[in-house]
Design a protein around this motif. Structure first.
Motif, PDB file in Angstrom:
ATOM      1  N   GLU A  73      56.692  86.573  13.772  1.00 47.87           N
ATOM      2  CA  GLU A  73      56.928  85.603  14.845  1.00 47.87           C
ATOM      3  C   GLU A  73      58.234  84.881  14.539  1.00 47.87           C
ATOM      4  OE1 GLU A  73      55.197  83.723  18.442  1.00 47.87           O
ATOM      5  OE2 GLU A  73      54.913  85.595  17.330  1.00 47.87           O
ATOM      6  N   ILE A  74      59.154  84.906  15.479  1.00 43.94           N
ATOM      7  CA  ILE A  74      60.431  84.225  15.290  1.00 43.94           C
ATOM      8  C   ILE A  74      60.407  82.902  16.030  1.00 43.94           C
ATOM      9  CG2 ILE A  74      61.519  85.420  17.247  1.00 43.94           C
ATOM     10  CD1 ILE A  74      64.159  85.324  15.642  1.00 43.94           C
ATOM     11  N   ILE A  75      60.873  81.829  15.376  1.00 40.12           N
ATOM     12  CA  ILE A  75      60.870  80.493  15.966  1.00 40.12           C
ATOM     13  C   ILE A  75      62.297  79.954  15.960  1.00 40.12           C
ATOM     14  CG2 ILE A  75      58.516  80.065  15.173  1.00 40.12           C
ATOM     15  CD1 ILE A  75      59.687  78.250  12.995  1.00 40.12           C
ATOM     16  N   SER A  76      62.514  78.949  16.781  1.00 37.07           N
ATOM     17  CA  SER A  76      63.852  78.373  16.915  1.00 37.07           C
ATOM     18  C   SER A  76      64.210  77.538  15.698  1.00 37.07           C
ATOM     19  CB  SER A  76      63.919  77.506  18.178  1.00 37.07           C
ATOM     20  OG  SER A  76      62.859  76.562  18.194  1.00 37.07           O
ATOM     21  N   THR A  77      65.494  77.477  15.416  1.00 37.23           N
ATOM     22  CA  THR A  77      65.986  76.702  14.279  1.00 37.23           C
ATOM     23  C   THR A  77      66.271  75.266  14.719  1.00 37.23           C
ATOM     24  OG1 THR A  77      67.624  76.675  12.503  1.00 37.23           O
ATOM     25  CG2 THR A  77      68.409  77.286  14.692  1.00 37.23           C
ATOM     26  N   ALA A  78      66.811  74.484  13.800  1.00 37.07           N
ATOM     27  CA  ALA A  78      67.164  73.090  14.097  1.00 37.07           C
ATOM     28  C   ALA A  78      68.381  72.719  13.268  1.00 37.07           C
ATOM     29  CB  ALA A  78      65.998  72.166  13.774  1.00 37.07           C
ATOM     30  N   ALA A  79      69.102  71.701  13.712  1.00 31.53           N
ATOM     31  CA  ALA A  79      70.276  71.252  12.964  1.00 31.53           C
ATOM     32  C   ALA A  79      69.869  70.646  11.624  1.00 31.53           C
ATOM     33  CB  ALA A  79      71.064  70.238  13.789  1.00 31.53           C
ATOM     34  N   GLN A  80      68.699  69.970  11.593  1.00 32.29           N
ATOM     35  CA  GLN A  80      68.203  69.369  10.370  1.00 32.29           C
ATOM     36  C   GLN A  80      67.107  70.260   9.776  1.00 32.29           C
ATOM     37  OE1 GLN A  80      68.064  67.798  13.362  1.00 32.29           O
ATOM     38  NE2 GLN A  80      69.868  66.472  13.212  1.00 32.29           N
ATOM     39  N   LYS A  81      67.248  70.589   8.510  1.00 32.86           N
ATOM     40  CA  LYS A  81      66.292  71.484   7.849  1.00 32.86           C
ATOM     41  C   LYS A  81      64.877  70.915   7.860  1.00 32.86           C
ATOM     42  CE  LYS A  81      67.806  73.359   4.098  1.00 32.86           C
ATOM     43  NZ  LYS A  81      68.194  73.593   2.681  1.00 32.86           N
ATOM     44  N   ASN A  82      64.739  69.581   7.721  1.00 35.42           N
ATOM     45  CA  ASN A  82      63.399  69.002   7.639  1.00 35.42           C
ATOM     46  C   ASN A  82      62.677  68.970   8.987  1.00 35.42           C
ATOM     47  OD1 ASN A  82      64.748  66.960   8.969  1.00 35.42           O
ATOM     48  ND2 ASN A  82      64.605  65.471   7.303  1.00 35.42           N
ATOM     49  N   MET A  83      63.340  69.352  10.066  1.00 35.82           N
ATOM     50  CA  MET A  83      62.678  69.427  11.371  1.00 35.82           C
ATOM     51  C   MET A  83      61.930  70.734  11.550  1.00 35.82           C
ATOM     52  SD  MET A  83      63.083  66.636  13.096  1.00 35.82           S
ATOM     53  CE  MET A  83      62.684  67.187  14.756  1.00 35.82           C
ATOM     54  N   LEU A  84      62.122  71.686  10.660  1.00 35.55           N
ATOM     55  CA  LEU A  84      61.454  72.982  10.764  1.00 35.55           C
ATOM     56  C   LEU A  84      59.995  72.865  10.332  1.00 35.55           C
ATOM     57  CD1 LEU A  84      64.211  75.302   9.254  1.00 35.55           C
ATOM     58  CD2 LEU A  84      63.667  74.987  11.673  1.00 35.55           C
ATOM     59  N   PRO A  85      59.091  73.625  10.953  1.00 30.25           N
ATOM     60  CA  PRO A  85      57.675  73.594  10.554  1.00 30.25           C
ATOM     61  C   PRO A  85      57.407  74.398   9.289  1.00 30.25           C
ATOM     62  CG  PRO A  85      57.964  75.120  12.364  1.00 30.25           C
ATOM     63  CD  PRO A  85      59.303  74.460  12.153  1.00 30.25           C
ATOM     64  N   VAL A  86      58.415  75.109   8.784  1.00 32.09           N
ATOM     65  CA  VAL A  86      58.300  75.863   7.529  1.00 32.09           C
ATOM     66  C   VAL A  86      59.363  75.358   6.562  1.00 32.09           C
ATOM     67  CG1 VAL A  86      57.315  77.916   8.613  1.00 32.09           C
ATOM     68  CG2 VAL A  86      59.797  77.698   8.427  1.00 32.09           C
ATOM     69  N   ASN A  87      59.184  75.678   5.299  1.00 36.76           N
ATOM     70  CA  ASN A  87      60.144  75.254   4.280  1.00 36.76           C
ATOM     71  C   ASN A  87      61.153  76.363   3.984  1.00 36.76           C
ATOM     72  OD1 ASN A  87      58.751  72.855   4.064  1.00 36.76           O
ATOM     73  ND2 ASN A  87      57.669  73.424   2.199  1.00 36.76           N
ATOM     74  N   THR A 132      61.693  81.684   3.727  1.00 38.86           N
ATOM     75  CA  THR A 132      60.815  80.589   4.137  1.00 38.86           C
ATOM     76  C   THR A 132      59.431  80.707   3.513  1.00 38.86           C
ATOM     77  OG1 THR A 132      59.897  81.677   6.102  1.00 38.86           O
ATOM     78  CG2 THR A 132      62.009  80.534   6.350  1.00 38.86           C
ATOM     79  N   SER A 133      58.773  79.568   3.426  1.00 35.79           N
ATOM     80  CA  SER A 133      57.352  79.516   3.053  1.00 35.79           C
ATOM     81  C   SER A 133      56.636  78.656   4.084  1.00 35.79           C
ATOM     82  CB  SER A 133      57.169  78.935   1.649  1.00 35.79           C
ATOM     83  OG  SER A 133      57.552  77.571   1.612  1.00 35.79           O
ATOM     84  N   ASP A 134      55.315  78.799   4.149  1.00 35.49           N
ATOM     85  CA  ASP A 134      54.534  78.093   5.160  1.00 35.49           C
ATOM     86  C   ASP A 134      53.389  77.337   4.470  1.00 35.49           C
ATOM     87  OD1 ASP A 134      53.465  77.210   7.517  1.00 35.49           O
ATOM     88  OD2 ASP A 134      52.649  79.148   8.135  1.00 35.49           O
ATOM     89  N   PRO A 135      53.691  76.246   3.754  1.00 35.36           N
ATOM     90  CA  PRO A 135      52.668  75.560   2.956  1.00 35.36           C
ATOM     91  C   PRO A 135      51.560  74.924   3.778  1.00 35.36           C
ATOM     92  CG  PRO A 135      54.676  74.241   3.042  1.00 35.36           C
ATOM     93  CD  PRO A 135      55.011  75.578   3.652  1.00 35.36           C
ATOM     94  N   ASN A 136      51.835  74.550   5.010  1.00 33.05           N
ATOM     95  CA  ASN A 136      50.829  73.899   5.851  1.00 33.05           C
ATOM     96  C   ASN A 136      50.090  74.867   6.761  1.00 33.05           C
ATOM     97  OD1 ASN A 136      51.388  71.259   4.883  1.00 33.05           O
ATOM     98  ND2 ASN A 136      53.193  71.171   6.206  1.00 33.05           N
ATOM     99  N   GLY A 137      50.400  76.148   6.653  1.00 28.03           N
ATOM    100  CA  GLY A 137      49.688  77.145   7.444  1.00 28.03           C
ATOM    101  C   GLY A 137      49.977  77.099   8.926  1.00 28.03           C
ATOM    102  N   ALA A 138      51.157  76.628   9.309  1.00 28.08           N
ATOM    103  CA  ALA A 138      51.489  76.555  10.733  1.00 28.08           C
ATOM    104  C   ALA A 138      51.507  77.937  11.374  1.00 28.08           C
ATOM    105  CB  ALA A 138      52.847  75.870  10.917  1.00 28.08           C
ATOM    106  N   TYR A 139      51.949  78.936  10.601  1.00 24.37           N
ATOM    107  CA  TYR A 139      52.031  80.310  11.125  1.00 24.37           C
ATOM    108  C   TYR A 139      51.321  81.275  10.185  1.00 24.37           C
ATOM    109  CZ  TYR A 139      55.459  78.502  14.407  1.00 24.37           C
ATOM    110  OH  TYR A 139      56.077  77.789  15.408  1.00 24.37           O
ATOM    111  N   SER A 140      50.201  80.822   9.626  1.00 22.53           N
ATOM    112  CA  SER A 140      49.474  81.663   8.678  1.00 22.53           C
ATOM    113  C   SER A 140      48.948  82.939   9.335  1.00 22.53           C
ATOM    114  CB  SER A 140      48.307  80.880   8.072  1.00 22.53           C
ATOM    115  OG  SER A 140      47.435  80.396   9.086  1.00 22.53           O
TER     116      SER A 140
END
Length: 477
Positions: free
Chosen positions: A116-130, A186-194
């Motif tokens: 699944e591809i998701i949109s990026t953001a100018a600020q890294k911390n706005m992403l739902p993944v790390n 990327t990693s998905d620690p909160n399981g947003a896209y598990s």
């Protein structure tokens, strides 16, 4: 009179132990139920808001009272409808990200992996993944791949891959993009896209291409995440009003907490409520049994103290003082045992959360309800159970100081207590056996889902507690 009562309690503390243990177990059940609900709600909240990244607000559809036509209109919104550049320029808006995603296949040589591809953001911390290595996509034809996907494709930062839309996006069929550069992992620690094994973060042109449009502003979205600066403990009204003025029709600005609260409320039939209700029933049942033990204990205590109570009457103690003395003793017993029960329940839940026995990532979350409610409940039950014995104490006359001690016959109450205790032991053993059978049926728990394993564990704990409580109820002190 209160000091005399405390001295009498110290003298007969051995007899108060079974009642105290019963209260402690009941309040421990109630406290652990609150803490379990807190942990489950915290875990659920983090899952429901995992898409936010560092955002504290989101723009979403306000679906209340919308017709089907209006809903279709809202769900047809595009990124351009949200005026992202203008919103980003408002004072107090520290970050913004339009949520756009679609299914793609990533290829390298003969290897292909779906994701699944998701949109990026100018600020890294706005992403739902790390971003664990490299950086987030900023220029055209750039992606950050999930770590596991990168391993399967045997690619790293600096390599190139090909992307193909998993769905037909126009007359040309499935869109494809070659020579896409991997700029991060990327990693998905909160399981947003598990469910997808993580998320691919892609540059704006790739999201547009995978949706079959020429420009990112033409891609479809119904959610925009915002990081709004706090003015004290809240966002300034100027910032809120400025953002709302640029929103398209049928959309509203809501805080992260509001969205998570509404999402949890909409899931009122979820397993969290079932399990917490299940545990709370056992807590109330344990307190009911504790009330029987308390009533029996105070009956024996008052019977043994009749001569002492009569002597107190001879030196001027009034009936109300004797009544209050018994209730004061009940309050002290209920408070001490309830506090120990809260400590026991808290330690139990803390240990389960730290060791990840219940569910990976579940955090210990203490609240005042987990302490106040069990303690108050324990005190009230203890006082109510002792009121009959308190009334018996008021019937003592000064002349009874000259009579020989006669204990009241408690054969019937002892028999009732024994029957209830045996039933509890039997039910507890049956629950323990059932949980063991379930573990074996799921290959040692490995084939069980997280919710199934949690339920099995709770049944085992409840069974063991019932056995222990049943033994306490039937014990002779």
């Amino acid at each position: 009179m209160w000091s005399i009562t405390l001295k009498l309690m110290r003298k007969t503390k051995r007899m108060l132990i079974p009642a105290g243990i019963a209260i402690m177990i009941g309040t421990a059940f109630i406290a652990s139920t609150f803490l379990f609900g807190n942990a489950m709600n915290d875990s659920l909240t983090r899952q429901l808001t995992a898409m936010f990244g560092n955002a504290n607000y989101a723009v979403s559809i306000n679906s209340s009272d919308l017709s089907d036509k209006e809903l279709n209109e809202a769900y047809s919104s595009t990124v351009g409808d949200f005026h992202l550049d203008q919103i980003a320029g408002i004072e107090g808006v520290d970050g913004i990200r339009a949520s756009v995603e679609t299914g793609v296949s990533v290829s390298k040589g003969d290897s292909t992996v779906s994701g699944e591809i998701i949109s990026t953001a100018a600020q890294k911390n706005m992403l739902p993944v790390n971003i664990t290595e490299g950086d987030q996509p900023k220029d055209s034809n750039e992606v950050a791949l999930p770590e596991d996907m990168a391993k399967q494709l045997n690619v790293g930062v600096g390599d190139t891959v090909s992307l193909t839309s998993r769905y037909a996006v126009g007359d040309d069929g499935k869109a494809k993009a070659d020579n896409v550069r991997v700029v991060g992992l990327t990693s998905d620690p909160n399981g947003a896209y598990s469910y997808y094994g993580g998320a691919i973060v892609g540059s704006n042109n790739l999201l547009a291409a995978m949706q079959g449009v020429d420009d990112f502003n033409a891609t479809g979205t119904t959610m925009v995440y915002l990081d709004l600066a706090l003015d004290g403990n809240s966002v300034s009204a100027k910032t809120i009003n400025g953002v709302k003025a640029l929103l398209p029709k049928h959309f509203d600005l809501m805080s992260r907490q509001q969205i998570s609260d509404e999402s949890i409320k909409s899931l009122s039939g979820n397993q969290t409520n079932i399990v917490t209700t299940f545990l709370m029933c056992f807590g109330v049942l344990a307190m009911f049994v504790a009330a029987l033990v308390i009533a029996n204990t105070f009956q024996v205590l008052v019977a043994q103290r009749r001569r002492t109570l009569a002597l107190l009457r001879t030196i001027g103690a009034k009936k109300g003082q004797l009544y209050g003395s018994v209730l004061f003793e009940a309050v002290v017993l209920g408070f001490v045992a309830s506090v120990l029960g809260v400590v026991l329940g808290s330690l139990l839940m803390w240990g389960m959360c730290v060791s990840d026995i219940m569910q990976e990532g579940m955090r210990f979350n203490f609240s005042w309800q987990a302490a106040v409610v069990p303690i108050l409940f324990g005190i009230v039950v203890t006082v109510l159970a002792s009121m009959g014995s308190a009334r018996s104490a008021t019937a003592v006359t000064p002349l009874e100081a000259l009579r020989p001690i006669e204990l009241t016959d408690n054969h019937r109450s002892s028999l009732t207590r024994a029957i209830i205790g045996i039933l509890m032991v039997v039910v507890g053993i049956a629950m323990a056996i059932f949980s063991i059978w379930q573990v074996q049926a799921t290959n040692g728990g490995e084939d069980a889902s997280g919710d199934q394993f949690t339920m099995i564990l709770l049944i085992a704990i409840a069974g063991a507690a019932l056995v222990f409580l049943g033994m306490v109820v039937t014990a002779v002190f």
